[in-house]
Write an enzyme that holds these catalytic residues in place. Sequence first.
Site, PDB file in Angstrom:
ATOM      1  N   GLU A 187       0.770  -1.032  -0.215  1.00  0.00           N
ATOM      2  CA  GLU A 187      -0.185  -0.106  -0.268  1.00  0.00           C
ATOM      3  C   GLU A 187       1.053   1.526   0.179  1.00  0.00           C
ATOM      4  OE1 GLU A 187      -2.572  -0.561   4.141  1.00  0.00           O
ATOM      5  OE2 GLU A 187      -1.917   2.270   4.208  1.00  0.00           O
ATOM      6  N   HIS A 205      -2.451  -4.934  10.918  1.00  0.00           N
ATOM      7  CA  HIS A 205      -4.154  -6.641  10.407  1.00  0.00           C
ATOM      8  C   HIS A 205      -3.305  -7.866  11.679  1.00  0.00           C
ATOM      9  CE1 HIS A 205      -3.382  -4.218   6.832  1.00  0.00           C
ATOM     10  NE2 HIS A 205      -4.387  -4.018   7.120  1.00  0.00           N
ATOM     11  N   ASN A 237      -4.931  -5.803   2.484  1.00  0.00           N
ATOM     12  CA  ASN A 237      -6.124  -5.422   3.883  1.00  0.00           C
ATOM     13  C   ASN A 237      -7.312  -6.248   3.862  1.00  0.00           C
ATOM     14  OD1 ASN A 237      -4.717  -3.691   1.640  1.00  0.00           O
ATOM     15  ND2 ASN A 237      -4.219  -2.483   3.484  1.00  0.00           N
TER      16      ASN A 237
HETATM   17  P1  FAE Z   1     -11.439  -5.031  15.453  1.00  0.00           P
HETATM   18  O1  FAE Z   1     -12.621  -4.173  14.145  1.00  0.00           O
HETATM   19  O2  FAE Z   1     -10.966  -5.320  15.963  1.00  0.00           O
HETATM   20  O3  FAE Z   1     -12.978  -5.118  17.168  1.00  0.00           O
HETATM   21  C1  FAE Z   1     -12.587  -6.226  17.847  1.00  0.00           C
HETATM   22  C2  FAE Z   1     -13.706  -4.537  19.109  1.00  0.00           C
HETATM   23  O4  FAE Z   1     -13.651  -5.593  20.303  1.00  0.00           O
HETATM   24  C3  FAE Z   1     -12.836  -3.776  19.294  1.00  0.00           C
HETATM   25  O5  FAE Z   1     -13.877  -2.644  19.216  1.00  0.00           O
HETATM   26  C4  FAE Z   1     -12.324  -4.017  20.494  1.00  0.00           C
HETATM   27  O6  FAE Z   1     -12.380  -2.512  21.795  1.00  0.00           O
HETATM   28  C5  FAE Z   1     -13.497  -4.637  21.510  1.00  0.00           C
HETATM   29  N1  FAE Z   1     -13.031  -6.110  22.513  1.00  0.00           N
HETATM   30  C6  FAE Z   1     -11.698  -6.887  22.309  1.00  0.00           C
HETATM   31  N2  FAE Z   1     -12.064  -6.842  23.403  1.00  0.00           N
HETATM   32  C7  FAE Z   1     -12.935  -6.823  24.400  1.00  0.00           C
HETATM   33  C8  FAE Z   1     -13.517  -7.867  25.665  1.00  0.00           C
HETATM   34  N3  FAE Z   1     -12.755  -8.330  26.227  1.00  0.00           N
HETATM   35  N4  FAE Z   1     -15.098  -7.552  26.032  1.00  0.00           N
HETATM   36  C9  FAE Z   1     -15.265  -5.925  25.029  1.00  0.00           C
HETATM   37  N5  FAE Z   1     -15.019  -5.780  24.029  1.00  0.00           N
HETATM   38  C10 FAE Z   1     -14.051  -6.145  23.163  1.00  0.00           C
HETATM   39  O7  FAE Z   1     -12.634  -6.572  15.021  1.00  0.00           O
HETATM   40  N6  FAE Z   1      -8.020  -3.447   7.533  1.00  0.00           N
HETATM   41  C11 FAE Z   1      -8.199  -2.441   6.621  1.00  0.00           C
HETATM   42  O8  FAE Z   1      -8.682  -3.641   5.533  1.00  0.00           O
HETATM   43  N7  FAE Z   1      -8.297  -1.980   5.473  1.00  0.00           N
HETATM   44  C12 FAE Z   1      -7.921  -0.229   6.152  1.00  0.00           C
HETATM   45  O9  FAE Z   1      -7.078   0.620   5.580  1.00  0.00           O
HETATM   46  C13 FAE Z   1      -7.093  -0.847   7.657  1.00  0.00           C
HETATM   47  N8  FAE Z   1      -6.221   0.011   8.206  1.00  0.00           N
HETATM   48  C14 FAE Z   1      -5.718  -0.368   9.428  1.00  0.00           C
HETATM   49  C15 FAE Z   1      -5.334   0.769  10.377  1.00  0.00           C
HETATM   50  C16 FAE Z   1      -4.623   0.618  11.676  1.00  0.00           C
HETATM   51  C17 FAE Z   1      -3.992   1.753  12.290  1.00  0.00           C
HETATM   52  C18 FAE Z   1      -5.397  -0.649  11.971  1.00  0.00           C
HETATM   53  C19 FAE Z   1      -4.522  -0.558  13.277  1.00  0.00           C
HETATM   54  C20 FAE Z   1      -5.807  -1.451  11.445  1.00  0.00           C
HETATM   55  C21 FAE Z   1      -6.288  -1.308  10.121  1.00  0.00           C
HETATM   56  N9  FAE Z   1      -6.978  -2.639   9.240  1.00  0.00           N
HETATM   57  C22 FAE Z   1      -6.927  -2.630   8.424  1.00  0.00           C
HETATM   58  C23 FAE Z   1      -6.880  -3.619   9.777  1.00  0.00           C
HETATM   59  C24 FAE Z   1      -8.719  -4.068  10.174  1.00  0.00           C
HETATM   60  O10 FAE Z   1      -9.467  -2.807  10.913  1.00  0.00           O
HETATM   61  C25 FAE Z   1      -8.716  -4.909  11.885  1.00  0.00           C
HETATM   62  O11 FAE Z   1      -8.108  -6.283  10.469  1.00  0.00           O
HETATM   63  C26 FAE Z   1     -10.772  -5.085  11.517  1.00  0.00           C
HETATM   64  O12 FAE Z   1     -10.929  -4.293  12.756  1.00  0.00           O
HETATM   65  C27 FAE Z   1     -10.025  -6.720  12.760  1.00  0.00           C
HETATM   66  O13 FAE Z   1     -12.414  -6.935  12.473  1.00  0.00           O
HETATM   67  P2  FAE Z   1     -12.574  -7.208  13.472  1.00  0.00           P
HETATM   68  O14 FAE Z   1     -13.938  -7.360  13.593  1.00  0.00           O
HETATM   69  O15 FAE Z   1     -11.684  -8.901  13.951  1.00  0.00           O
END
Ligand code: FAE
Length: 548
Positions: A402, A487, A525
């Site tokens: 990217e 990721h 991503n």
């Molecule tokens: P996620 O979105 O991490 O959500 C999990 C949620 O569960 C969070 O809100 C937590 O606070 C909550 N949680 C965790 N433990 C607990 C608990 N014990 N009790 C209650 N709540 C809890 O999971 N991916 C892309 O495809 N494109 C991008 O451009 C991209 N850029 C990124 C940039 C950054 C800076 C970061 C950090 C990540 C990026 N990602 C990107 C990765 C993407 O956001 C990530 O793969 C997804 O958000 C993961 O989705 P999930 O549903 O697995």
Amino acid sequence: MKSNYSRRRFLGLSALGTASVFGLSTINLLTGCTPNDIVSEEENEEQESNNHFKAIVIGTGYGGSVSALRLGEAKVNTLMLEMGQLWDQPGEDGKIFSKMTSPDKRSMWFKNKTELPISNFFWFGIDRNIDSYAGVLDRLNYDNMSVYTGRAVGGGSIVNGGIAVTPSKSYFEEVFPKVDSGEMFNVYFPRANQMLGVNQVPNSLLENSSYYKFTRVSREQAKRSGYKTEVLPNIYDFNYMLLEEEGTVEKSAYDNEVIFGNNAGKKTLDKTYIADALGTGYVTLKVLHEVIRITHKENAGYELSVREITPEGNEVAIHTFTCNHLVLGAGTMGSSSLLVKAKAKGDLPLLNDNVGKNWGPNGNIMTARANHVWNPTGKNQSTIPVMGINDWDNPVYPVFAEIAPIPIGIESWISLYLAITKNSERGYFSYDTVKDEAVLNWGENQNTPSVMAVKNMMDKINRKEFTTYRYDLFKENKAFADDFTYHPLGGCVLGEATDLYGRVKGYKNLYVNDGALVPGSIGVNPFVTITALAERNIEYIIKNDILV
Ligand code: FAE
């Protein structure tokens, strides 16, 4: 169908707005009433008290939000538990979120100092002291590997770059040989893209905007070295960005906002899936509620211990919630940690040995090249990446890089990349009895194959351009930042720790439906894949386990 969604979304957004104005930690269509008021007894016979729900979803990221919406649509009384805050009220400066260039307590999850991926500039530390608070971005630090993750209603969608790429069918089939790829690419990927509001940068911005000069510079250099580039779809609203370009709206992507949240423009999950889920009337959301323990009650479903905190981190109460069906959508790190801990403590002793295994950083490596002074990349850069260098077909060193912005508000002559590589090395979680938590194990040299692949691509570009790497930006003067990932993937892998629909092996009515299902790599991503897979799994689960 469309008007139904609009009405639901309006209702859901109103509920979120009201809760946020009054600082409520419980949000549903009748905030202040019990779930019993919304859900008829006939539909949810098992509901016995305000703390029992037919389904509980942990986390409000991609997997959790998809699960909650579809459960709500199926009229299943559902509780969503989120440890982060709801972000839609402005702070004292009139903004909801802080900029990358002026971080404050809203930026990070209980840290006294920011922990930026680029920690130095000309070897000077650029991390800033901040007050410890329930901010939006967390960095989990383990030996040899740190993991960035979102902590908010909307999970990663609040902090990510919005890049919304559907993986190649061939690599998807390599990663998930037992999943019907035809069904995924005909039904669930299109559904995920539509629901997330994926769109593409208009040519006028890409080709003419000074905010995308950094992209054009890297594109031309990649082409001169024989690499293919491609436009990357995104969930940032490019109609809004066109207005930012015109100067007729408040700038967000054009004003250094992204990893600490965007004050406008980004279609985050609270504006899409979560609003729709609440709008069904069957979903209740509790914020600043962290699940700390999961136990199984024979013939009585699951019991959760949940710690409620204030935004300053003070404990309000430990609650107990019970449910018949439990969906873990706490993200790769959250879901894996909860299950590894539950197995180690004997709370869920029947979990199989694959729980906590097969974790990977999606081959993430960040690197930066120094351009000549006569080749500037732009003082102002849009924070939203829109292009990638695609050399995934390379038989030795596949890389999908990217082209990333470096939004620091001054000319830096830097070309920055977040590369995704194909690395078969995997880490695992173990339970640390002293810390009483699961920890990630990742060896010092496990990222060497990823670094070699990125070096192969960037060496070629540097040779052609007579340029070099920047050694001043990352920790330990590294040219290749191999010690953090955006990721994280795996830990409860589909078909290993779970069956082929995320049903956890060893237990009935226990599911994982997030990034933890993906075995360490997806080649692009990941959030579109996580969303599409979650759509597929929850549809099957509702039909076969819940509405039976
Ligand atoms: P996620 O979105 O991490 O959500 C999990 C949620 O569960 C969070 O809100 C937590 O606070 C909550 N949680 C965790 N433990 C607990 C608990 N014990 N009790 C209650 N709540 C809890 O999971 N991916 C892309 O495809 N494109 C991008 O451009 C991209 N850029 C990124 C940039 C950054 C800076 C970061 C950090 C990540 C990026 N990602 C990107 C990765 C993407 O956001 C990530 O793969 C997804 O958000 C993961 O989705 P999930 O549903 O697995």
